[in-house]
Design a protein around this motif. Structure first.
Motif, PDB file in Angstrom:
ATOM      1  N   ASP A 179     -16.532  45.564  -1.177  1.00 56.16           N
ATOM      2  CA  ASP A 179     -17.448  45.400  -0.034  1.00 56.16           C
ATOM      3  C   ASP A 179     -17.069  44.180   0.808  1.00 56.16           C
ATOM      4  O   ASP A 179     -17.840  43.742   1.658  1.00 56.16           O
ATOM      5  N   LEU A 180     -15.880  43.622   0.560  1.00 55.73           N
ATOM      6  CA  LEU A 180     -15.274  42.497   1.305  1.00 55.73           C
ATOM      7  C   LEU A 180     -15.879  41.137   0.979  1.00 55.73           C
ATOM      8  O   LEU A 180     -15.594  40.146   1.645  1.00 55.73           O
ATOM      9  N   THR A 181     -16.700  41.067  -0.081  1.00 60.26           N
ATOM     10  CA  THR A 181     -17.172  39.747  -0.529  1.00 60.26           C
ATOM     11  C   THR A 181     -15.987  39.008  -1.156  1.00 60.26           C
ATOM     12  O   THR A 181     -15.293  39.558  -2.018  1.00 60.26           O
ATOM     13  N   VAL A 182     -15.771  37.766  -0.710  1.00 61.85           N
ATOM     14  CA  VAL A 182     -14.662  36.961  -1.252  1.00 61.85           C
ATOM     15  C   VAL A 182     -15.191  36.174  -2.452  1.00 61.85           C
ATOM     16  O   VAL A 182     -16.052  35.312  -2.309  1.00 61.85           O
ATOM     17  N   LEU A 183     -14.690  36.495  -3.653  1.00 58.46           N
ATOM     18  CA  LEU A 183     -15.172  35.810  -4.857  1.00 58.46           C
ATOM     19  C   LEU A 183     -14.412  34.518  -5.101  1.00 58.46           C
ATOM     20  O   LEU A 183     -14.930  33.593  -5.709  1.00 58.46           O
ATOM     21  N   SER A 184     -13.171  34.458  -4.657  1.00 58.01           N
ATOM     22  CA  SER A 184     -12.413  33.200  -4.759  1.00 58.01           C
ATOM     23  C   SER A 184     -11.310  33.238  -3.721  1.00 58.01           C
ATOM     24  O   SER A 184     -10.851  34.311  -3.329  1.00 58.01           O
ATOM     25  N   ASN A 185     -10.916  32.047  -3.270  1.00 52.37           N
ATOM     26  CA  ASN A 185      -9.908  31.957  -2.202  1.00 52.37           C
ATOM     27  C   ASN A 185      -9.175  30.628  -2.401  1.00 52.37           C
ATOM     28  O   ASN A 185      -9.635  29.597  -1.936  1.00 52.37           O
ATOM     29  N   VAL A 186      -8.065  30.674  -3.138  1.00 53.41           N
ATOM     30  CA  VAL A 186      -7.373  29.436  -3.517  1.00 53.41           C
ATOM     31  C   VAL A 186      -6.111  29.280  -2.659  1.00 53.41           C
ATOM     32  O   VAL A 186      -5.316  30.221  -2.541  1.00 53.41           O
ATOM     33  N   VAL A 187      -5.949  28.114  -2.052  1.00 56.81           N
ATOM     34  CA  VAL A 187      -4.771  27.848  -1.211  1.00 56.81           C
ATOM     35  C   VAL A 187      -4.140  26.532  -1.648  1.00 56.81           C
ATOM     36  O   VAL A 187      -4.800  25.496  -1.655  1.00 56.81           O
ATOM     37  N   ALA A 188      -2.854  26.592  -2.038  1.00 54.73           N
ATOM     38  CA  ALA A 188      -2.113  25.353  -2.329  1.00 54.73           C
ATOM     39  C   ALA A 188      -1.221  25.077  -1.128  1.00 54.73           C
ATOM     40  O   ALA A 188      -0.275  25.810  -0.855  1.00 54.73           O
ATOM     41  N   SER A 189      -1.566  24.029  -0.384  1.00 51.10           N
ATOM     42  CA  SER A 189      -0.814  23.726   0.836  1.00 51.10           C
ATOM     43  C   SER A 189       0.428  22.889   0.504  1.00 51.10           C
ATOM     44  O   SER A 189       0.414  22.080  -0.409  1.00 51.10           O
ATOM     45  N   GLN A 190       1.478  23.088   1.279  1.00 53.25           N
ATOM     46  CA  GLN A 190       2.720  22.314   1.076  1.00 53.25           C
ATOM     47  C   GLN A 190       2.919  21.299   2.196  1.00 53.25           C
ATOM     48  O   GLN A 190       4.021  20.771   2.348  1.00 53.25           O
ATOM     49  N   ASP A 191       1.873  21.035   2.976  1.00 54.89           N
ATOM     50  CA  ASP A 191       2.026  20.154   4.145  1.00 54.89           C
ATOM     51  C   ASP A 191       2.749  18.854   3.811  1.00 54.89           C
ATOM     52  O   ASP A 191       3.618  18.403   4.557  1.00 54.89           O
ATOM     53  N   GLU A 192       2.377  18.263   2.671  1.00 51.75           N
ATOM     54  CA  GLU A 192       2.979  16.960   2.303  1.00 51.75           C
ATOM     55  C   GLU A 192       4.496  17.063   2.129  1.00 51.75           C
ATOM     56  O   GLU A 192       5.233  16.141   2.434  1.00 51.75           O
ATOM     57  N   ILE A 229       2.805  29.484  -7.849  1.00 53.43           N
ATOM     58  CA  ILE A 229       2.233  30.834  -7.756  1.00 53.43           C
ATOM     59  C   ILE A 229       1.342  31.195  -8.964  1.00 53.43           C
ATOM     60  O   ILE A 229       0.229  31.697  -8.793  1.00 53.43           O
ATOM     61  N   LEU A 230       1.840  30.924 -10.187  1.00 52.71           N
ATOM     62  CA  LEU A 230       1.036  31.331 -11.349  1.00 52.71           C
ATOM     63  C   LEU A 230      -0.234  30.494 -11.494  1.00 52.71           C
ATOM     64  O   LEU A 230      -1.322  31.059 -11.693  1.00 52.71           O
ATOM     65  N   PRO A 231      -0.154  29.141 -11.384  1.00 52.81           N
ATOM     66  CA  PRO A 231      -1.415  28.375 -11.433  1.00 52.81           C
ATOM     67  C   PRO A 231      -2.426  28.805 -10.348  1.00 52.81           C
ATOM     68  O   PRO A 231      -3.623  28.847 -10.611  1.00 52.81           O
ATOM     69  N   VAL A 232      -1.926  29.150  -9.154  1.00 55.23           N
ATOM     70  CA  VAL A 232      -2.843  29.548  -8.077  1.00 55.23           C
ATOM     71  C   VAL A 232      -3.520  30.891  -8.411  1.00 55.23           C
ATOM     72  O   VAL A 232      -4.729  31.064  -8.228  1.00 55.23           O
ATOM     73  N   ILE A 233      -2.734  31.836  -8.945  1.00 62.47           N
ATOM     74  CA  ILE A 233      -3.322  33.136  -9.328  1.00 62.47           C
ATOM     75  C   ILE A 233      -4.353  32.935 -10.441  1.00 62.47           C
ATOM     76  O   ILE A 233      -5.467  33.478 -10.403  1.00 62.47           O
ATOM     77  N   ASP A 234      -3.976  32.113 -11.436  1.00 57.27           N
ATOM     78  CA  ASP A 234      -4.888  31.805 -12.552  1.00 57.27           C
ATOM     79  C   ASP A 234      -6.205  31.248 -12.043  1.00 57.27           C
ATOM     80  O   ASP A 234      -7.278  31.656 -12.459  1.00 57.27           O
ATOM     81  N   GLU A 235      -6.089  30.291 -11.118  1.00 57.03           N
ATOM     82  CA  GLU A 235      -7.292  29.646 -10.605  1.00 57.03           C
ATOM     83  C   GLU A 235      -8.150  30.623  -9.811  1.00 57.03           C
ATOM     84  O   GLU A 235      -9.391  30.591  -9.901  1.00 57.03           O
ATOM     85  N   ALA A 236      -7.504  31.492  -9.054  1.00 55.98           N
ATOM     86  CA  ALA A 236      -8.269  32.482  -8.267  1.00 55.98           C
ATOM     87  C   ALA A 236      -9.064  33.393  -9.213  1.00 55.98           C
ATOM     88  O   ALA A 236     -10.240  33.688  -8.966  1.00 55.98           O
ATOM     89  N   LEU A 237      -8.431  33.826 -10.307  1.00 58.03           N
ATOM     90  CA  LEU A 237      -9.135  34.696 -11.258  1.00 58.03           C
ATOM     91  C   LEU A 237     -10.274  33.923 -11.942  1.00 58.03           C
ATOM     92  O   LEU A 237     -11.391  34.423 -12.084  1.00 58.03           O
ATOM     93  N   ARG A 238      -9.976  32.667 -12.322  1.00 56.10           N
ATOM     94  CA  ARG A 238     -10.982  31.862 -13.028  1.00 56.10           C
ATOM     95  C   ARG A 238     -12.198  31.613 -12.120  1.00 56.10           C
ATOM     96  O   ARG A 238     -13.334  31.796 -12.538  1.00 56.10           O
ATOM     97  N   GLU A 244       2.130  28.171   2.459  1.00 53.92           N
ATOM     98  CA  GLU A 244       0.911  28.090   1.656  1.00 53.92           C
ATOM     99  C   GLU A 244       1.036  29.097   0.521  1.00 53.92           C
ATOM    100  O   GLU A 244       1.358  30.261   0.767  1.00 53.92           O
ATOM    101  N   THR A 245       0.783  28.620  -0.721  1.00 54.64           N
ATOM    102  CA  THR A 245       0.733  29.559  -1.832  1.00 54.64           C
ATOM    103  C   THR A 245      -0.741  29.886  -2.016  1.00 54.64           C
ATOM    104  O   THR A 245      -1.548  28.979  -2.243  1.00 54.64           O
ATOM    105  N   ALA A 246      -1.090  31.171  -1.919  1.00 53.83           N
ATOM    106  CA  ALA A 246      -2.522  31.500  -1.925  1.00 53.83           C
ATOM    107  C   ALA A 246      -2.803  32.760  -2.728  1.00 53.83           C
ATOM    108  O   ALA A 246      -1.981  33.678  -2.806  1.00 53.83           O
ATOM    109  N   ALA A 247      -3.990  32.775  -3.353  1.00 54.07           N
ATOM    110  CA  ALA A 247      -4.455  33.974  -4.060  1.00 54.07           C
ATOM    111  C   ALA A 247      -5.967  34.058  -3.890  1.00 54.07           C
ATOM    112  O   ALA A 247      -6.641  33.028  -3.774  1.00 54.07           O
TER     113      ALA A 247
END
Ligand code: KG4
Ligand code: ZN
Length: 368
Positions: free
Chosen positions: A39-52, A73-82, A30-33
């Protein structure tokens, strides 16, 4: 003599509370960011699964996994920030999972994290994937949950720990062969069910009889905190396809036989997992149990754990379902390291193998 008074901890400043951390996870398939507030609030949590990509092989192919991480990796990080409505300028630290996992996969996440740390000057924090799985329980609880017995049960691990604190674990035992999730995946393959096998077996088992087949519960009656699932997997194989060289005809693998095999297999695994948690709690005298990792998403497992903990007067903390399988939000444990000054240097490397006797100092490089 006057009773010593305990000074309450100072209130966390709202300014510190709102600090942001970018966490990166790429230890397996899983590629994730994620962006997490202090305070542990999750503002974004993006996971790109490779199951397929791995499905037709019935398991993760390391080379395919690392190539897919490079693409994502870069699109996932971008999306997490966005999604967090944040930019690199808003961050206070970069965290990355560096152990344990597949070497090529870990290296992709680490290279991305180091590059960002170098470009921004932000502190880099190394995270242990196993610690992070259990920290998902702490995030859900919203309060201190240590000391406790911890079970991490996933595709790569079936490990028991005595957790003295969020980053201070004592090794109790583990599987001597297959991990529980790996057994789910392999048995699903034998039964012609899709990958990943855990959810497919859980679903199929709903229509089956868990007592239809008597499968082994290895070590269950023994006073040892270890697991073994490879014999169970072979037992299912023989029931499904016949014992090699045997003369008796093998019954056809009908949907109802598949459901019975899935249900009987699942209960055999869960009996052992729940039984070993009970043994560990008893041995260490703990009254709290933490359970994380992909297999902890299994509904029957969650019910069985709840029943055992009720009768054992034990508080149960299971990671929320969306945080059982691999994700970067659970790498929020990096805030604990940040507070302890565990900042990594840029020559940080990955540690693919599992460190069996982790001590806080062996998890992380010292401050450079
Ligand atoms: O934690 P995870 O995402 O990756 C590792 O760190 O290994 O766990 C993935 C594993 C897979 O083996 C998958 O079959 C299993 O967790 N899993 C389940 C369920 N959902 C995922 N096993 C049993 N029941 C489930 N519902
Ligand atoms: Zn995992």
């Amino acid at each position: 003599m006057a009773t010593p008074t305990k000074t309450p901890p100072p209130p966390v400043s709202p300014v510190l509370d709102s600090q942001l951390l970018l966490a990166i996870e790429s230890s397996c398939d899983e590629t994730a960011a994620a962006v997490i507030r202090r305070d542990l609030t999750v503002l974004s949590n993006v996971v790109a699964s490779q199951d397929e990509l791995h499905e037709r092989f019935g398991g993760v192919v390391p080379e395919i996994a690392s190539r897919a991480h490079v693409r994502c990796i870069l699109p996932v990080i971008d999306e997490a920030l966005r999604k967090a409505n944040a930019t690199l300028n808003d961050l206070s630290a970069i965290a990355v999972v560096t152990q344990p996992g597949l070497v090529g996969s870990l290296l992709v996440g680490l290279t991305a994290a180091k590059t960002l740390a170098l470009a921004t000057g932000l502190p880099l924090i190394a995270v242990n994937h196993i610690e992070a799985h259990l920290y998902a329980c702490r995030m859900m609880a919203g309060r201190d949950i240590f000391p406790a017995v911890g079970l991490v049960v996933s595709g790569g691990h079936t490990n028991l720990y005595d957790c003295h604190g969020p980053t201070d674990f004592e090794w109790l035992g583990a599987t001597i062969d297959d991990a529980a999730g790996e057994a789910f995946d392999k048995v699903a393959h034998i039964l012609g069910l899709p990958y990943p096998g855990g959810p497919a077996i859980e679903q199929t088992a709903r229509a089956g009889n868990p007592k239809a087949f008597k499968f082994p519960r290895v070590f269950l009656k023994e006073d040892r905190l270890e697991f073994s699932f490879s014999g169970l997997k072979t037992a299912v194989l023989y029931k499904a396809t016949g014992v090699p060289g045997a003369r008796e005809p093998v019954p056809e693998l009908t949907p109802s036989r598949i459901a019975d095999l899935a249900a009987s297999f699942q209960d055999a695994v869960l009996d052992v997992l729940v039984g070993k948690c009970r043994q560990a709690l008893c041995r260490k005298g703990r009254t709290r149990l933490l359970v994380g990792g992909g297999v902890a998403a299994n509904s029957r497992f969650r019910e069985r754990l709840e029943a055992m903990c009720r009768s054992n007067k034990t508080e149960l903390f299971i990671a929320p379902r969306e945080m059982c399988t691999d994700n970067a939000a659970m790498a929020a444990i990096a805030w604990e390291h940040f507070e302890q000054g565990h900042i990594a240097s840029l020559d940080l490397d990955v540690t693919p193998g599992l460190v069996r006797q982790p001590k806080p100092s062996s998890f992380l490089p010292t401050k450079s």
